[in-house]
Write a protein that holds these residues in place. Sequence first.
Motif, short mmCIF file in Angstrom:
data_model
loop_
_atom_site.label_atom_id
_atom_site.label_comp_id
_atom_site.label_asym_id
_atom_site.label_seq_id
_atom_site.Cartn_x
_atom_site.Cartn_y
_atom_site.Cartn_z
N ILE A 35 -19.38 -87.09 -18.37
CA ILE A 35 -20.43 -87.82 -19.09
C ILE A 35 -21.06 -88.93 -18.25
O ILE A 35 -22.07 -89.51 -18.65
N LEU A 36 -20.50 -89.21 -17.07
CA LEU A 36 -20.96 -90.33 -16.25
C LEU A 36 -22.47 -90.38 -16.01
O LEU A 36 -23.07 -91.44 -16.19
N PRO A 37 -23.13 -89.29 -15.60
CA PRO A 37 -24.56 -89.41 -15.30
C PRO A 37 -25.39 -89.90 -16.49
O PRO A 37 -26.25 -90.77 -16.33
N ASP A 38 -25.15 -89.36 -17.67
CA ASP A 38 -25.90 -89.80 -18.85
C ASP A 38 -25.45 -91.17 -19.32
O ASP A 38 -26.27 -92.00 -19.73
N PHE A 39 -24.16 -91.43 -19.27
CA PHE A 39 -23.64 -92.72 -19.71
C PHE A 39 -24.22 -93.84 -18.84
O PHE A 39 -24.64 -94.87 -19.36
N ALA A 40 -24.25 -93.62 -17.53
CA ALA A 40 -24.79 -94.63 -16.62
C ALA A 40 -26.26 -94.88 -16.89
O ALA A 40 -26.72 -96.03 -16.88
N ALA A 41 -27.01 -93.81 -17.14
CA ALA A 41 -28.45 -93.95 -17.32
C ALA A 41 -28.84 -94.52 -18.67
O ALA A 41 -29.85 -95.22 -18.78
N PHE A 42 -28.08 -94.22 -19.71
CA PHE A 42 -28.54 -94.56 -21.05
C PHE A 42 -27.74 -95.62 -21.79
O PHE A 42 -28.18 -96.13 -22.81
N SER A 43 -26.55 -96.00 -21.31
CA SER A 43 -25.74 -96.96 -22.06
C SER A 43 -26.34 -98.36 -22.04
O SER A 43 -26.40 -99.03 -23.08
N ILE A 44 -26.79 -98.83 -20.90
CA ILE A 44 -27.37 -100.18 -20.82
C ILE A 44 -28.67 -100.25 -21.61
O ILE A 44 -28.85 -101.16 -22.43
N PRO A 45 -29.61 -99.28 -21.43
CA PRO A 45 -30.82 -99.32 -22.27
C PRO A 45 -30.52 -99.19 -23.76
O PRO A 45 -31.18 -99.80 -24.60
N PHE A 46 -29.50 -98.42 -24.12
CA PHE A 46 -29.12 -98.25 -25.52
C PHE A 46 -28.65 -99.59 -26.09
O PHE A 46 -29.09 -100.02 -27.16
N ALA A 47 -27.76 -100.25 -25.36
CA ALA A 47 -27.24 -101.54 -25.82
C ALA A 47 -28.35 -102.59 -25.87
O ALA A 47 -28.43 -103.37 -26.82
N GLN A 48 -29.23 -102.58 -24.88
CA GLN A 48 -30.34 -103.53 -24.86
C GLN A 48 -31.26 -103.28 -26.04
O GLN A 48 -31.75 -104.22 -26.65
N GLY A 63 -40.39 -105.04 -15.61
CA GLY A 63 -41.37 -104.00 -15.31
C GLY A 63 -40.75 -102.69 -14.87
O GLY A 63 -41.44 -101.76 -14.48
N LEU A 64 -39.42 -102.59 -14.93
CA LEU A 64 -38.70 -101.41 -14.47
C LEU A 64 -38.14 -100.65 -15.66
O LEU A 64 -37.41 -101.24 -16.47
N ASP A 65 -38.48 -99.38 -15.79
CA ASP A 65 -37.92 -98.55 -16.84
C ASP A 65 -36.49 -98.21 -16.44
O ASP A 65 -36.25 -97.34 -15.60
N LEU A 66 -35.54 -98.90 -17.03
CA LEU A 66 -34.15 -98.84 -16.61
C LEU A 66 -33.56 -97.44 -16.71
O LEU A 66 -32.90 -96.97 -15.78
N ALA A 67 -33.78 -96.74 -17.81
CA ALA A 67 -33.19 -95.41 -17.99
C ALA A 67 -33.69 -94.44 -16.93
O ALA A 67 -32.90 -93.71 -16.33
N HIS A 68 -34.99 -94.41 -16.70
CA HIS A 68 -35.53 -93.48 -15.71
C HIS A 68 -35.07 -93.83 -14.29
O HIS A 68 -34.83 -92.94 -13.48
N THR A 69 -34.96 -95.10 -13.99
CA THR A 69 -34.52 -95.51 -12.66
C THR A 69 -33.08 -95.11 -12.41
O THR A 69 -32.77 -94.49 -11.38
N ILE A 70 -32.19 -95.45 -13.32
CA ILE A 70 -30.77 -95.09 -13.15
C ILE A 70 -30.60 -93.57 -13.20
O ILE A 70 -29.79 -93.00 -12.47
N TYR A 71 -31.39 -92.90 -14.04
CA TYR A 71 -31.32 -91.44 -14.18
C TYR A 71 -31.56 -90.75 -12.84
O TYR A 71 -30.91 -89.76 -12.52
N GLN A 72 -32.49 -91.26 -12.04
CA GLN A 72 -32.76 -90.65 -10.73
C GLN A 72 -31.52 -90.66 -9.85
O GLN A 72 -31.23 -89.68 -9.17
N TYR A 73 -30.80 -91.75 -9.87
CA TYR A 73 -29.60 -91.86 -9.03
C TYR A 73 -28.42 -91.08 -9.60
O TYR A 73 -27.69 -90.43 -8.87
N SER A 74 -28.24 -91.15 -10.90
CA SER A 74 -27.07 -90.52 -11.50
C SER A 74 -27.21 -89.00 -11.62
O SER A 74 -26.21 -88.31 -11.78
N HIS A 75 -28.42 -88.48 -11.51
CA HIS A 75 -28.64 -87.03 -11.62
C HIS A 75 -29.09 -86.42 -10.30
O HIS A 75 -29.79 -85.41 -10.27
#
Length: 128
Positions: A35-48, A63-75
């Motif tokens: 679950i790491l790739p999705d958890f990393a990309a979406f947990s912080i934006p979800f909590a925020q 000005g940074l879309d957090l989910a999309h930015t982390i998603y690039q790295y985690s996927h």
Amino acid sequence: MDILAHGVYNIALQKTIQKEHRGWKPTLAAFGWGILPDFAAFSIPFAQGILSGSFGHHAVIGGLDLAHTIYQYSHSLVIFFAVFLLTFFFTRRWYLPMLGWGLHIVMDMPLHTPHFFPTPFLFPLSSY
């Protein structure tokens, strides 16, 4: 694909690769790496989103879309292989539960559309 399904598929992969039963800790590790790739990309934006009351909207911080930015790295398979090989380099052992991260990416590649979180599996080398 559902985030929990990725964890379950990695548990199945680990049970296939490692025939001997080692208890609940390796099972939990397999689930976590799945679950790491999705958890990393979406947990912080979800909590925020929950804390700010803007749940359902993309978390934009500075000005940074957090989910999309982390998603690039985690996927990214490039990032996955680099971390997997660095882990081997430092431990001199293959940490097999980490394969769930790679499995997650490979499963997302054909299952995500170009319009909703396409899988950037060659990031940062290519945007293909």
